[in-house]
Enzyme design. Structure first.
Site: not given
Length: 411
Positions: A146, A173, A403, A159, A166, A170
């Site tokens: 995205e 996220c 975010c 962005c 990833c 974390c």
């Protein structure tokens, strides 16, 4: 030369009750998914991309000179590279019908050779105001990523994603829940910007402020850890800042590269002679919490990351941004604001700016935004230490484009 290690944190923590900060301490835990762990029980970190088939080579993967050599291999004159580059980087098109300066015979085949399709749009979502668009892209191998396009007064920010998934794991996220699928290629990163420019030119981001609108700012805060895909991200940065028609001719100062704290890569970035804005996603000033909140902290501790960030400022002269998501009763205690200010000031003054970010709340979750009064106290205490601090204006919450919300799901 980096600063000496700060004094121990224990006295600061010991004084938190006296400072009126005896609120609960919520521990970071993964919600709704199983956090991948090593056999020793630590959160799994994936630094290397899995060995997978790479996308076809695209014009944006190459420098202008390399494009000329490629065309020679195809039996064509090298000067065609400049024409093709102009179409892509200045007119944002890969449509051979619009390339009237190229010979009609073979034009379509040439375009297919130099512009293999990289991003297929699956869906786009707009906010009610129309000033934010989230794009869902399918890559050549079916991976989903995205990017988020945002209009602000006087600028347009994109962005971008640098990895499919990833590997930093974390727990707060959404992107990290599926782990790392693969690194994105240079051209896959660049093509997000060209596609955004195409959408802006078509008037899809609302009324234009002027006729020549395009993306002015890029933030590597989409899917993935940019510095874990170092080589391709650096090549993409060159495509962004190289003058047209070699690249987009953007200002390096309007490009932000964010990281959770890959210290060796931060130091390498400082030596690149590319004065981009550097952002460290810190989210906690103490190792005790950050070890759980940002698993890479088990490899490189808070002080190591801050030393590397300070060295980036010292070598480039570019002020560093510290990103800090304020999470209710987890990392928003006043003593943590004091500790953060102390640690930053121990490395000097004027080198850093802190961006607290209100976490995007989820009903019933421990991951929720700090109360407004707590948020304000955190900011005021940080400012009282002399550290500049600005609350980040988050965009796209209503379309899961803010975010930490990018999950690249088709449903």
């Amino acid at each position: 030369m980096t600063s000496p290690n700060p004094s121990p944190e224990t006295p600061v923590r010991a004084s938190k009750a006296a400072a009126g900060t005896a609120r609960p301490q919520v521990r970071p835990t993964a919600e709704g998914w199983e956090q991948a762990r090593t056999v020793e029980g630590r959160p799994l970190l994936q630094f290397a991309s899995p060995r997978v088939k790479q996308p076809p080579v695209h014009l944006a993967d190459m420098s202008l000179a390399e494009r000329g050599e490629k065309l020679k291999e195809l039996g064509l004159p090298a000067f065609r590279a400049k024409q093709l580059s102009t179409h892509y980087f200045q007119h944002w098109t890969v449509d051979p019908e619009r390339m009237s300066d190229l010979p009609k015979a073979g034009r379509e085949e040439l375009a297919s050779q130099m512009f293999p399709p990289l991003l297929t749009e699956v869906r786009r979502q707009r906010t009610d105001k129309g000033d934010t668009i989230k794009f869902l892209w399918r890559l050549f191998d079916g991976a989903l990523v995205e990017s988020v396009l945002m209009r602000y007064p006087g600028r347009i920010t994109l962005c971008v994603s640098s990895q499919a998934g990833c590997g930093m794991n974390c727990p707060f996220c959404a992107t990290g829940q599926a782990g790392l699928t693969r690194n994105m290629s240079t051209a896959e990163i660049v093509d997000q910007v060209v596609a955004a420019n195409r959408a802006i030119a078509a008037g899809e981001l609302g009324p234009k402020e002027h006729d020549d609108e395009r993306v002015t700012n890029i933030v590597f805060m989409g899917m993935g850890e940019p510095l874990a895909n170092y080589k391709r991200v650096m090549a993409a940065l060159h495509r962004f800042v190289d003058p047209a028609p070699e690249g987009l001719g953007m200002s390096a100062r309007n490009i932000t590269v964010s990281t959770v704290g890959l210290v060796p890569a931060i130091r390498k970035l400082a030596d690149e002679d590319l004065p981009v804005t550097f952002a460290l996603s810190l989210h906690a000033p103490d190792d005790e919490l950050r070890d759980e909140l940002i698993p890479v902290n088990n490899r490189w501790k808070v002080d190591e990351a801050l030393d590397a960030a300070y060295d980036y400022y010292r070598k480039t002269g570019r002020r560093v941004s510290i990103e800090y998501a304020l999470i209710k009763d987890m990392n928003d205690h006043p003593w943590r604001a004091d500790l953060l200010g102390k640690k930053l000031n121990q490395r000097g003054r004027g080198w850093v700016h802190v961006n607290p970010i209100p976490l995007n709340p989820t009903p019933g979750s421990i991951w929720t935004a700090s109360d407004k009064a707590v948020e304000q106290e955190f900011i005021e205490r940080l400012r009282a230490t002399g550290v500049p601090c600005t609350l980040r204006d988050t965009r796209g919450k209503e379309i899961d484009g803010a975010c930490g919300q990018l999950a690249a799901a088709e449903d």
